[in-house]
Design a protein around this motif. Structure first.
Motif, PDB file in Angstrom:
ATOM      1  N   ASN A 314       0.826  -1.221   0.000  1.00  0.00           N
ATOM      2  CA  ASN A 314       0.000   0.000   0.000  1.00  0.00           C
ATOM      3  C   ASN A 314       0.854   1.263   0.000  1.00  0.00           C
ATOM      4  O   ASN A 314       0.436   2.297   0.523  1.00  0.00           O
ATOM      5  N   MET A 315       2.043   1.192  -0.578  1.00  0.00           N
ATOM      6  CA  MET A 315       2.942   2.346  -0.534  1.00  0.00           C
ATOM      7  C   MET A 315       2.343   3.535  -1.289  1.00  0.00           C
ATOM      8  O   MET A 315       1.978   3.404  -2.464  1.00  0.00           O
ATOM      9  N   PRO A 316       2.251   4.701  -0.663  1.00  0.00           N
ATOM     10  CA  PRO A 316       1.769   5.888  -1.375  1.00  0.00           C
ATOM     11  C   PRO A 316       2.888   6.470  -2.237  1.00  0.00           C
ATOM     12  O   PRO A 316       3.757   7.185  -1.748  1.00  0.00           O
ATOM     13  N   GLY A 317       2.865   6.143  -3.487  1.00  0.00           N
ATOM     14  CA  GLY A 317       3.911   6.620  -4.383  1.00  0.00           C
ATOM     15  C   GLY A 317       3.715   6.068  -5.777  1.00  0.00           C
ATOM     16  O   GLY A 317       2.752   5.352  -6.058  1.00  0.00           O
ATOM     17  N   PHE A 318       4.641   6.382  -6.656  1.00  0.00           N
ATOM     18  CA  PHE A 318       4.549   5.916  -8.039  1.00  0.00           C
ATOM     19  C   PHE A 318       5.948   5.690  -8.579  1.00  0.00           C
ATOM     20  O   PHE A 318       6.951   6.132  -7.996  1.00  0.00           O
ATOM     21  N   SER A 319       6.005   4.989  -9.698  1.00  0.00           N
ATOM     22  CA  SER A 319       7.261   4.873 -10.434  1.00  0.00           C
ATOM     23  C   SER A 319       7.006   5.220 -11.883  1.00  0.00           C
ATOM     24  O   SER A 319       5.882   5.069 -12.388  1.00  0.00           O
ATOM     25  N   ILE A 320       8.037   5.710 -12.526  1.00  0.00           N
ATOM     26  CA  ILE A 320       7.945   6.038 -13.946  1.00  0.00           C
ATOM     27  C   ILE A 320       8.967   5.188 -14.691  1.00  0.00           C
ATOM     28  O   ILE A 320      10.139   5.127 -14.298  1.00  0.00           O
ATOM     29  N   THR A 321       8.503   4.515 -15.732  1.00  0.00           N
ATOM     30  CA  THR A 321       9.349   3.654 -16.545  1.00  0.00           C
ATOM     31  C   THR A 321       9.354   4.158 -17.976  1.00  0.00           C
ATOM     32  O   THR A 321       8.297   4.492 -18.529  1.00  0.00           O
ATOM     33  N   LEU A 322      10.527   4.202 -18.570  1.00  0.00           N
ATOM     34  CA  LEU A 322      10.670   4.510 -19.987  1.00  0.00           C
ATOM     35  C   LEU A 322      11.266   3.304 -20.689  1.00  0.00           C
ATOM     36  O   LEU A 322      12.305   2.772 -20.266  1.00  0.00           O
ATOM     37  N   LEU A 323      10.610   2.859 -21.737  1.00  0.00           N
ATOM     38  CA  LEU A 323      11.173   1.848 -22.633  1.00  0.00           C
ATOM     39  C   LEU A 323      11.650   2.577 -23.878  1.00  0.00           C
ATOM     40  O   LEU A 323      10.840   3.134 -24.626  1.00  0.00           O
ATOM     41  N   LEU A 324      12.961   2.594 -24.089  1.00  0.00           N
ATOM     42  CA  LEU A 324      13.527   3.247 -25.268  1.00  0.00           C
ATOM     43  C   LEU A 324      13.319   2.345 -26.468  1.00  0.00           C
ATOM     44  O   LEU A 324      13.835   1.219 -26.526  1.00  0.00           O
ATOM     45  N   LEU A 325      12.566   2.815 -27.434  1.00  0.00           N
ATOM     46  CA  LEU A 325      12.183   2.006 -28.589  1.00  0.00           C
ATOM     47  C   LEU A 325      13.317   1.938 -29.619  1.00  0.00           C
ATOM     48  O   LEU A 325      14.244   2.750 -29.592  1.00  0.00           O
ATOM     49  N   PRO A 326      13.254   0.973 -30.534  1.00  0.00           N
ATOM     50  CA  PRO A 326      14.315   0.807 -31.535  1.00  0.00           C
ATOM     51  C   PRO A 326      14.507   2.059 -32.384  1.00  0.00           C
ATOM     52  O   PRO A 326      13.544   2.773 -32.704  1.00  0.00           O
ATOM     53  N   THR A 327      15.758   2.312 -32.725  1.00  0.00           N
ATOM     54  CA  THR A 327      16.099   3.489 -33.547  1.00  0.00           C
ATOM     55  C   THR A 327      16.629   3.088 -34.912  1.00  0.00           C
ATOM     56  O   THR A 327      17.179   3.930 -35.627  1.00  0.00           O
ATOM     57  N   GLY A 328      16.486   1.802 -35.270  1.00  0.00           N
ATOM     58  CA  GLY A 328      16.933   1.361 -36.588  1.00  0.00           C
ATOM     59  C   GLY A 328      18.355   0.842 -36.627  1.00  0.00           C
ATOM     60  O   GLY A 328      18.915   0.632 -37.716  1.00  0.00           O
ATOM     61  N   GLY A 329      18.945   0.616 -35.453  1.00  0.00           N
ATOM     62  CA  GLY A 329      20.307   0.098 -35.419  1.00  0.00           C
ATOM     63  C   GLY A 329      20.372  -1.379 -35.747  1.00  0.00           C
ATOM     64  O   GLY A 329      19.350  -2.073 -35.857  1.00  0.00           O
ATOM     65  N   THR A 330      21.584  -1.864 -35.916  1.00  0.00           N
ATOM     66  CA  THR A 330      21.769  -3.287 -36.213  1.00  0.00           C
ATOM     67  C   THR A 330      21.400  -4.134 -35.010  1.00  0.00           C
ATOM     68  O   THR A 330      21.551  -3.716 -33.861  1.00  0.00           O
ATOM     69  N   ASN A 331      20.901  -5.331 -35.287  1.00  0.00           N
ATOM     70  CA  ASN A 331      20.505  -6.289 -34.247  1.00  0.00           C
ATOM     71  C   ASN A 331      19.387  -5.775 -33.356  1.00  0.00           C
ATOM     72  O   ASN A 331      19.239  -6.220 -32.215  1.00  0.00           O
ATOM     73  N   GLU A 332      18.628  -4.814 -33.861  1.00  0.00           N
ATOM     74  CA  GLU A 332      17.477  -4.313 -33.129  1.00  0.00           C
ATOM     75  C   GLU A 332      16.193  -4.821 -33.768  1.00  0.00           C
ATOM     76  O   GLU A 332      16.120  -4.954 -34.997  1.00  0.00           O
ATOM     77  N   PRO A 333      15.177  -5.101 -32.968  1.00  0.00           N
ATOM     78  CA  PRO A 333      13.879  -5.457 -33.570  1.00  0.00           C
ATOM     79  C   PRO A 333      13.271  -4.237 -34.248  1.00  0.00           C
ATOM     80  O   PRO A 333      13.677  -3.099 -34.007  1.00  0.00           O
ATOM     81  N   ASP A 334      12.306  -4.465 -35.093  1.00  0.00           N
ATOM     82  CA  ASP A 334      11.629  -3.352 -35.760  1.00  0.00           C
ATOM     83  C   ASP A 334      10.719  -2.623 -34.772  1.00  0.00           C
ATOM     84  O   ASP A 334      10.072  -3.246 -33.916  1.00  0.00           O
ATOM     85  N   LEU A 335      10.652  -1.294 -34.919  1.00  0.00           N
ATOM     86  CA  LEU A 335       9.781  -0.493 -34.057  1.00  0.00           C
ATOM     87  C   LEU A 335       8.323  -0.931 -34.170  1.00  0.00           C
ATOM     88  O   LEU A 335       7.648  -1.115 -33.140  1.00  0.00           O
ATOM     89  N   PRO A 336       7.777  -1.126 -35.390  1.00  0.00           N
ATOM     90  CA  PRO A 336       6.378  -1.560 -35.468  1.00  0.00           C
ATOM     91  C   PRO A 336       6.131  -2.890 -34.767  1.00  0.00           C
ATOM     92  O   PRO A 336       5.044  -3.107 -34.212  1.00  0.00           O
TER      93      PRO A 336
END
Length: 601
Positions: A314-336
């Motif tokens: 019941n902790m009164p608080g929050f967390s924020i998460t960012l998932l950095l999406l693919p930028t077209g580099g090698t060995n990266e999955p496709d953004l779509p």
């Protein structure tokens, strides 16, 4: 420290049994505290997760079609043992293999890892079909501090579940599911904020607390200490800027775990997670501020997710998460591909609503479609006999209400929900502002009453605002009727006021069941109106003393509410003996008394 349960020892089992009632597609291994998909598709990769309980809906709430196949649960904040995990691996055995995903906590890594190795030792033919993924996304733990153990696992783990689980549901290979889980784990960054520590059921009082003016950044989901304390608590906009610095600042070598590029090149999935005790009202406001702060930094948001994903009881608080999406580099999955995996539907109670589209830069604002919605009311101005006296009476009543706010608020904190004084203060302040701007004028009594009705509706709100608005709207209607039927009426007369007041009360009665004595604002209002004489004609002369006697009746009715049993209104929900013991008058009735006295009638 209060909890609603049978006993702490049975809480986890009771909770898992309840989850299976919510989602009948699950089976429950009670002895091992495992929930798993009943009709598992053995042609698809299985996903197993788990850890200590107390983080619901993680982990069990994500078991179901499209995400996880099984979850193994320990006691509150305690890892399950290796034998429980081995049982789960047996339960989900399939043709393609299994991926185990755990948060980076020592107990989870050791026990799930031990189970994997024991399973491989006793099932050599399947040894290569069980993969292991560890998620550590907490940027509060810097590189130096976490040199050996690494970052803690937080709500970013849920994105790993969803993306890997959706790919597995599509029928992908074990290697593909494992690789995308590893890639996602390497691209998530999370920071948590707590207003207070949580309490574990069945344990003693916590040894540490945050002060009422203090907030902790980087607090762990097991009450671990955070990165820093702030006091006083900063405005959300200022706090969010500090949090984003911790998440994306590449100059901070201790915390630059995820390779944000800046210069408008980054695209993210934004996940706002309720740590258990923060209101949905606040959480949505946090969404607004985090979205705004990211856009200011040139970071494009492709998806927003908000809700309880990984709590700390019941902790009164929050967390924020960012998932950095693919930028077209090698060995990266496709953004779509990544976005489509997040968007894929799932049948689990833990996964929250997703719009499946990027958020707009600004909310779509509604536009009036009817010309009538912008038309101004029309009427023939009708002045008061002495316009200056009309205005001074209103000002006097408003100032009296504002001065009485603390008293009315104290009454309402016992007899209601504590907001009556503030509501009346807001209405009175708005009336004074309208007088100052000449929207309320002694040269146009009807228009002034209409303006007061509008203020009651818009500035006061709630039950009191609605009642006041109905009352003043009815009063304006009745004054206009008297004006229309009267011959040669040039100003509002006392007779017109009395007739309008009596008919306005009848109209008010059509919208409220309160009748005196009811311990509501109707009591003094009705006492005042009923004390006025019944006029045979609107031209009858009204004795000046009539108004004073009517106000006295209203004061008596307001005072008498101290002794009345509540039949309607806010006090009807308060235990009757407490009201009699405290001898508190009805706050709404007291407000009417203050108004009538302030008018100087």
């Amino acid at each position: 420290m209060k909890h609603i349960l049978n006993n702490p020892e049975s809480l986890v089992v009771d909770s898992l049994a309840g989850l299976c009632a919510v989602n009948p597609a699950l089976s429950f291994d009670k002895d091992n505290k495992i929930v798993h998909v009943t009709n598992q598709d053995h042609s698809k990769v299985a996903l197993v997760c788990g850890g200590g309980s107390g983080h619901e809906p993680s982990h069990s709430g994500f078991v179901g079609q499209g995400i996880l196949t099984a979850a193994v649960c320990g006691n509150v904040f305690a890892s399950p043992n290796a034998s429980q995990v081995r049982r789960a691996i047996d339960l989900v055995h399939n043709d393609k293999g299994t991926v185990i995903i755990v948060k980076n906590y020592t107990g989870d890594v050791l026990n799930f890892g031990l189970a994997k190795e024991q399973y491989a030792a006793s099932h050599a033919q399947f040894a290569d079909r069980v993969k292991f993924v560890i998620v550590g996304d907490d940027v509060a733990v810097g590189r130096s501090q976490g040199n050996i153990v690494g970052r803690r696992g937080l709500a970013g783990t849920c994105l790993v579940y969803k993306i890997a689980g959706a790919l597995a549901h599509r029928g992908a290979s074990l290697e593909d599911v494992y690789n995308i889980a590893q890639w996602t784990a390497s691209r998530v960054a999370t920071i948590g904020v707590g207003l207070e520590h949580c309490h574990v059921p069945g344990t003693g009082a916590p040894s540490s607390h945050l002060s009422t003016s203090e907030i902790e950044i980087g607090m762990g989901i097991h009450n671990e200490p955070g990165h820093q304390h702030l006091s006083p608590i900063p405005p959300l906009s200022q706090l969010m800027s500090q949090l984003l610095d911790l998440l994306i600042n590449q100059d901070d070598k201790e915390r630059a775990f995820v390779p944000f590029q800046g210069s408008g090149k980054d695209k993210v999935v934004l996940l706002l997670n309720n740590l258990g005790g923060i209101s949905e009202l606040e959480l949505s406001g946090i969404v607004t501020e985090s979205k705004s702060a990211l856009l200011k930094r040139g970071i494009a948001i492709e998806r927003v997710l908000s809700g309880s994903f990984m709590t700390s009881l019941n902790m009164p608080g929050f967390s924020i998460t960012l998932l950095l999406l693919p930028t077209g580099g090698t060995n990266e999955p496709d953004l779509p591909l990544i976005l489509s995996l997040i968007d894929d539907p799932s049948s689990t109670p833990g996964w929250k609503f997703s719009s499946r589209v990027p958020p707009p830069a600004e909310p779509t604002l509604s536009i009036p479609t009817s010309a009538t919605s912008t038309q101004k009311p029309t009427h023939t101005p009708l002045p008061a006999p002495t316009p200056s006296t009309f205005l001074s009476s209103l000002e006097s009543a408003c100032k009296a209400l504002i001065a009485a706010e603390p008293q009315i608020t104290s009454f309402d904190s016992i007899a209601g929900d504590g907001d009556c004084g503030l509501t009346l203060h807001a209405g009175a302040s708005a009336v004074l502002a309208s007088i100052k701007s000449s929207q309320i004028s002694g040269q146009d009594v009807v228009g002034s009453v209409i303006q007061i009705a509008s203020i009651a509706e818009e500035k006061m709100g709630g039950t009191s605002g609605a009642l006041y608005s109905i009352w003043f709207s009815a009063l304006a209607q009745e004054l206009q009727r008297s004006q229309a039927t009267g011959k040669g009426v040039k100003e509002v007369t006392g007779a017109m006021w009395i007739d309008a007041l009596k008919n306005a009360l009848k109209k008010l009665y059509t919208y409220t069941k309160a009748r005196p004595p009811s311990r509501t604002l109707v009591d003094p209002l009705a006492a005042f109106v009923d004390a006025l004489p019944d006029l045979k004609t609107e031209s009858d002369v009204v004795d000046p003393g009539v108004w004073g006697k009517a106000v006295e009746r209203a004061k008596e009715a307001a005072e008498k509410t101290r002794e009345l049993e509540a039949k309607a209104g806010r006090s009807a929900y308060v235990e009757g003996s407490r009201l009699k013991e405290e001898q508190v008058p009805d706050p709404g009735a007291w407000g009417v008394k203050i108004v009538l006295e302030g008018l100087g009638l």
